[in-house]
Scaffold this motif. Structure first.
Motif, PDB file in Angstrom:
ATOM      1  N   ASP A 132       0.826  -1.210   0.000  1.00 42.08           N
ATOM      2  CA  ASP A 132       0.000   0.000   0.000  1.00 42.08           C
ATOM      3  C   ASP A 132       0.855   1.251   0.000  1.00 42.08           C
ATOM      4  O   ASP A 132       0.534   2.246  -0.646  1.00 42.08           O
ATOM      5  CB  ASP A 132      -0.927   0.014   1.224  1.00 42.08           C
ATOM      6  CG  ASP A 132      -2.113  -0.912   1.023  1.00 42.08           C
ATOM      7  OD1 ASP A 132      -2.222  -1.480  -0.081  1.00 42.08           O
ATOM      8  OD2 ASP A 132      -2.904  -1.067   1.971  1.00 42.08           O
ATOM      9  N   ILE A 151       2.451   1.833  -3.627  1.00 41.13           N
ATOM     10  CA  ILE A 151       1.526   2.380  -4.640  1.00 41.13           C
ATOM     11  C   ILE A 151       1.114   3.809  -4.262  1.00 41.13           C
ATOM     12  O   ILE A 151       0.911   4.665  -5.125  1.00 41.13           O
ATOM     13  CB  ILE A 151       0.307   1.443  -4.874  1.00 41.13           C
ATOM     14  CG1 ILE A 151      -0.448   1.828  -6.168  1.00 41.13           C
ATOM     15  CG2 ILE A 151      -0.668   1.449  -3.719  1.00 41.13           C
ATOM     16  CD1 ILE A 151       0.290   1.576  -7.424  1.00 41.13           C
ATOM     17  N   TYR A 152       1.060   4.079  -2.959  1.00 36.16           N
ATOM     18  CA  TYR A 152       0.731   5.434  -2.496  1.00 36.16           C
ATOM     19  C   TYR A 152       1.806   6.418  -2.988  1.00 36.16           C
ATOM     20  O   TYR A 152       1.502   7.503  -3.490  1.00 36.16           O
ATOM     21  CB  TYR A 152       0.665   5.431  -0.959  1.00 36.16           C
ATOM     22  CG  TYR A 152       0.178   6.729  -0.364  1.00 36.16           C
ATOM     23  CD1 TYR A 152      -1.183   6.960  -0.179  1.00 36.16           C
ATOM     24  CD2 TYR A 152       1.078   7.725   0.025  1.00 36.16           C
ATOM     25  CE1 TYR A 152      -1.632   8.161   0.370  1.00 36.16           C
ATOM     26  CE2 TYR A 152       0.627   8.917   0.569  1.00 36.16           C
ATOM     27  CZ  TYR A 152      -0.721   9.122   0.750  1.00 36.16           C
ATOM     28  OH  TYR A 152      -1.167  10.309   1.281  1.00 36.16           O
ATOM     29  N   VAL A 185       3.916   5.891  -5.515  1.00 37.51           N
ATOM     30  CA  VAL A 185       3.891   5.944  -6.987  1.00 37.51           C
ATOM     31  C   VAL A 185       2.872   6.985  -7.452  1.00 37.51           C
ATOM     32  O   VAL A 185       3.179   7.879  -8.258  1.00 37.51           O
ATOM     33  CB  VAL A 185       3.544   4.547  -7.570  1.00 37.51           C
ATOM     34  CG1 VAL A 185       3.158   4.643  -9.039  1.00 37.51           C
ATOM     35  CG2 VAL A 185       4.716   3.593  -7.389  1.00 37.51           C
ATOM     36  N   VAL A 186       1.661   6.897  -6.900  1.00 40.15           N
ATOM     37  CA  VAL A 186       0.586   7.814  -7.320  1.00 40.15           C
ATOM     38  C   VAL A 186       0.921   9.246  -6.891  1.00 40.15           C
ATOM     39  O   VAL A 186       0.833  10.190  -7.683  1.00 40.15           O
ATOM     40  CB  VAL A 186      -0.774   7.349  -6.738  1.00 40.15           C
ATOM     41  CG1 VAL A 186      -1.858   8.379  -6.997  1.00 40.15           C
ATOM     42  CG2 VAL A 186      -1.169   6.007  -7.341  1.00 40.15           C
ATOM     43  N   TYR A 198       5.843   4.495 -11.607  1.00 40.17           N
ATOM     44  CA  TYR A 198       5.399   3.090 -11.519  1.00 40.17           C
ATOM     45  C   TYR A 198       6.539   2.165 -11.954  1.00 40.17           C
ATOM     46  O   TYR A 198       6.859   1.170 -11.288  1.00 40.17           O
ATOM     47  CB  TYR A 198       4.168   2.901 -12.420  1.00 40.17           C
ATOM     48  CG  TYR A 198       3.476   1.575 -12.268  1.00 40.17           C
ATOM     49  CD1 TYR A 198       2.725   1.294 -11.138  1.00 40.17           C
ATOM     50  CD2 TYR A 198       3.549   0.620 -13.268  1.00 40.17           C
ATOM     51  CE1 TYR A 198       2.075   0.069 -10.995  1.00 40.17           C
ATOM     52  CE2 TYR A 198       2.895  -0.602 -13.148  1.00 40.17           C
ATOM     53  CZ  TYR A 198       2.160  -0.873 -12.009  1.00 40.17           C
ATOM     54  OH  TYR A 198       1.517  -2.070 -11.865  1.00 40.17           O
ATOM     55  N   PRO A 230       4.104  -2.634  -8.385  1.00 45.59           N
ATOM     56  CA  PRO A 230       3.049  -2.598  -7.363  1.00 45.59           C
ATOM     57  C   PRO A 230       1.667  -2.820  -7.986  1.00 45.59           C
ATOM     58  O   PRO A 230       1.453  -2.544  -9.166  1.00 45.59           O
ATOM     59  CB  PRO A 230       3.166  -1.187  -6.774  1.00 45.59           C
ATOM     60  CG  PRO A 230       3.888  -0.392  -7.786  1.00 45.59           C
ATOM     61  CD  PRO A 230       4.721  -1.317  -8.601  1.00 45.59           C
ATOM     62  N   THR A 231       0.753  -3.324  -7.175  1.00 45.10           N
ATOM     63  CA  THR A 231      -0.587  -3.635  -7.678  1.00 45.10           C
ATOM     64  C   THR A 231      -1.548  -2.486  -7.402  1.00 45.10           C
ATOM     65  O   THR A 231      -1.516  -1.889  -6.330  1.00 45.10           O
ATOM     66  CB  THR A 231      -1.121  -4.899  -6.967  1.00 45.10           C
ATOM     67  OG1 THR A 231      -0.064  -5.843  -6.914  1.00 45.10           O
ATOM     68  CG2 THR A 231      -2.315  -5.492  -7.680  1.00 45.10           C
ATOM     69  N   ILE A 232      -2.404  -2.227  -8.385  1.00 47.48           N
ATOM     70  CA  ILE A 232      -3.471  -1.237  -8.190  1.00 47.48           C
ATOM     71  C   ILE A 232      -4.695  -2.012  -7.699  1.00 47.48           C
ATOM     72  O   ILE A 232      -5.190  -2.908  -8.397  1.00 47.48           O
ATOM     73  CB  ILE A 232      -3.760  -0.474  -9.498  1.00 47.48           C
ATOM     74  CG1 ILE A 232      -2.522   0.347  -9.888  1.00 47.48           C
ATOM     75  CG2 ILE A 232      -4.982   0.431  -9.365  1.00 47.48           C
ATOM     76  CD1 ILE A 232      -2.560   0.931 -11.265  1.00 47.48           C
ATOM     77  N   HIS A 284      -5.642   7.895  -4.915  1.00 46.72           N
ATOM     78  CA  HIS A 284      -5.072   7.154  -3.779  1.00 46.72           C
ATOM     79  C   HIS A 284      -6.069   6.084  -3.301  1.00 46.72           C
ATOM     80  O   HIS A 284      -5.683   4.942  -3.030  1.00 46.72           O
ATOM     81  CB  HIS A 284      -4.761   8.104  -2.611  1.00 46.72           C
ATOM     82  CG  HIS A 284      -3.445   8.819  -2.748  1.00 46.72           C
ATOM     83  ND1 HIS A 284      -2.296   8.192  -3.139  1.00 46.72           N
ATOM     84  CD2 HIS A 284      -3.094  10.117  -2.528  1.00 46.72           C
ATOM     85  CE1 HIS A 284      -1.298   9.063  -3.167  1.00 46.72           C
ATOM     86  NE2 HIS A 284      -1.759  10.251  -2.804  1.00 46.72           N
ATOM     87  N   SER A 320      -6.221   3.241  -5.898  1.00 43.19           N
ATOM     88  CA  SER A 320      -4.989   2.438  -6.008  1.00 43.19           C
ATOM     89  C   SER A 320      -4.723   1.620  -4.745  1.00 43.19           C
ATOM     90  O   SER A 320      -4.174   0.529  -4.816  1.00 43.19           O
ATOM     91  CB  SER A 320      -3.792   3.329  -6.317  1.00 43.19           C
ATOM     92  OG  SER A 320      -3.611   4.259  -5.279  1.00 43.19           O
ATOM     93  N   SER A 321      -5.140   2.159  -3.586  1.00 39.71           N
ATOM     94  CA  SER A 321      -4.866   1.444  -2.326  1.00 39.71           C
ATOM     95  C   SER A 321      -6.056   0.631  -1.830  1.00 39.71           C
ATOM     96  O   SER A 321      -6.024   0.133  -0.701  1.00 39.71           O
ATOM     97  CB  SER A 321      -4.447   2.436  -1.244  1.00 39.71           C
ATOM     98  OG  SER A 321      -3.419   3.252  -1.687  1.00 39.71           O
TER      99      SER A 321
END
Lengths: 265, 270
Positions: A56, A59-60, A62-63, A124, A135-137, A216, A219-220
């Protein structure tokens, strides 16, 4: 029928202006810095700062880092969509063409925002490089939808900034100081709950805040109701900023055609 | 002897005149609001951003780490941007051809470009530390203030050394702002302003050891934590030598580009 023809013409102008902007931006060092280098450096820093590398968190970052690139280019490139024409001496001609000025500026800022989305692709890819896996969305469908709305939300914001910079050169001179305040107020890399309560209304009037909240959340794996609410707020801000834009562009055209003071610095 | 003294006097005059005029020339386009937004208001926002990012991402709730790191990073605004723009500004302003045509001492000319920015940079770091005191309650009660002042001066000098080198790149490339912006943001990461040097990967630590700011930031943190000047002496010498090395490389590049440009007739070719 007449309206349909006009719409087609406007669409064509938007596409042509967007294409021209894309071509210009591709050779602009600052654009490359804003959409690729700076977000990647911020992301790299955040990755190294991470206390524990949960999916989490990654990806946080990355975004959030991608969104910094989106805002930087919106401020510095989108913000100069009109004043740039003034510097190159083409603003008078642009105002005199049959295509409405705001349609041309929409095309230019649309290109800029779409191009800036590559900031997120860059961060990403960097996450994949640093952690060895992409990372996974959590909610890809909602993420795509939120991203789709982020584009007009940022365009609508740029359409406010661009005429403001032309009408008030003093505001444009503050441009360098406006980059980080929006990073902070929009909660790109930390929740705005960390800020004092009196700043919350300032966050609420910023489309980047709602875009960050929706992206956010999606994605999380955040609450769908909150993602929907954020997207609704993005639509509302597009509407409000659209109305404000119409007023600002009327003022610009008045300065150009009646006062003849538009190209004055 | 008399001639030597006259030459020295002339070079000192070139140094200070060049310093003053090149600094003044920046204000032909940088107006006070622009200056205030960049140098006074800007640092407070990136300080707040990194303090909060550090609290959330790194879980570090002591703001002084980020406040000191980012206040010292302000040195690079003058050192990197100001100095390099003073060097390559001659090319953009069309005055480079006259400068290279003059018999003026090149070292005095070259180093003079950094002088005002070093003073300005010291002022910038003091303002940034002031923001730290005001907003984050930075505690300076244990600090040996003259030692901190010396640390700030040496750190700004060191970033100016890098600025002199980058300014020379501006003599042969059109995209010097891309280089400057990239270096400025890389310093946020590699100088230890926002990430502990010890937590960086090995290759990144190696980069940290050869750039300006790293030792200056470490020394400032130690001094504010109550250490003595003697304790940070090696760090300050290191910081000074790094800056001097960059300035020396910059001067060699400056001389080399002058020779090449004159030989090829490409002095102002873009």
């Amino acid at each position: 029928m007449k309206r349909l023809t006009q719409l087609r013409r406007h669409l064509r102008v938007i596409l042509v202006a967007a294409e021209m902007s894309l071509r210009n931006n591709l050779t602009d060092g600052f654009v490359i810095f804003g959409i690729v280098i700076q977000p990647m450096i911020i992301a790299l820093m955040a990755f190294w700062m991470l206390r524990d590398q949960g999916p989490d968190d990654i990806i946080y970052i990355v975004v959030g880092s991608g969104m910094t690139g989106l805002w930087t280019t919106t401020l510095f490139i989108g913000g100069q969509a009109i004043s740039g024409e003034r510097w190159t001496g083409t603003l008078e001609m642009l105002v005199a063409t049959p295509a409405p000025l705001h349609i041309v500026v929409i095309g230019k800022t649309l290109a800029n925002v779409l191009q800036s989305l590559s900031a997120m692709v860059a961060t990403y890819a960097l996450a994949g490089l640093v952690f060895g896996a992409l990372p996974t969305i959590a909610r890809p469908g909602w993420f795509a939808l939120a991203l789709l709305l982020t584009v007009p939300a940022y365009v609508s914001f740029a359409l406010i900034i661009a005429p403001l910079f032309v009408l008030n050169p003093e505001v444009r001179r503050l441009q360098n100081g406006l980059e980080f305040p929006v990073y902070i107020l929009s909660g790109f890399l930390f929740p705005i709950a960390l800020l004092p309560g009196w700043t919350t209304p300032l966050s609420y009037i910023l489309p980047p805040y709602w875009a960050a909240r929706a992206l956010h959340g999606a994605s999380s794996g955040g609450d769908v109701a909150d993602i929907l609410f954020s997207m609704a707020m993005m639509m509302l801000s597009i509407l409000i900023y659209g109305l404000l834009t119409a007023r600002l562009f009327r003022r610009i055209l008045y300065k150009a055609r009646v006062e003849a003071t538009l190209v004055r610095q | 002897m008399k001639e030597l003294l006259r030459d020295l006097g002339l070079n000192v005059r070139i140094f200070f005149q060049g310093a003053y005029l090149s600094y003044l020339a920046l204000f032909a386009w940088i107006r006070p609001p622009h200056y205030i937004a960049t140098k006074v208001v800007g640092p407070v926002f990136y300080m707040i951003f990194f303090v909060l990012m550090g609290a959330y991402v790194a879980g570090r709730n002591d703001p002084s780490f980020y406040v000191i790191g980012n206040a010292m990073q302000t040195a690079a605004l003058s050192g990197v941007f100001g100095v390099s723009m003073s060097i390559d500004g001659d090319r953009w302003g069309g005055t480079l051809i006259y400068l290279f045509g003059s018999p003026a001492n090149r070292l005095a000319l070259f180093l003079g470009r950094a002088f005002m920015h070093i003073l300005d940079g010291v002022f910038g770091v003091i303002i940034a530390l002031g923001w730290g005191l005001l907003i984050f309650g930075l505690d300076l009660s244990q600090t040996h203030l003259p030692a901190l002042a010396l640390t700030i001066l040496i750190t700004v000098f060191s970033t100016a050394g890098m600025g002199l080198m980058l300014g020379c790149l501006g003599l042969i490339t059109r995209n010097v702002m891309l280089v400057n912006n990239t270096i400025f943001f890389l310093l946020f990461v590699f100088s230890g302003a926002n990430v502990e040097i010890g937590s960086l990967p090995g290759w990144a630590q190696a980069v940290s050891s050869i750039i300006p700011l790293t030792r200056g930031i470490a020394a400032a943190r130690l001094l504010i934590g109550g250490e003595s000047l003697a304790a940070v002496g090696p760090l300050l010498w290191g910081e000074f030598l790094v800056g001097a090395a960059y300035a020396a490389i910059g001067f060699l590049m400056f001389r080399q580009f002058e020779i090449i440009a004159i030989r090829r007739g490409t002095l102002e070719a873009f």
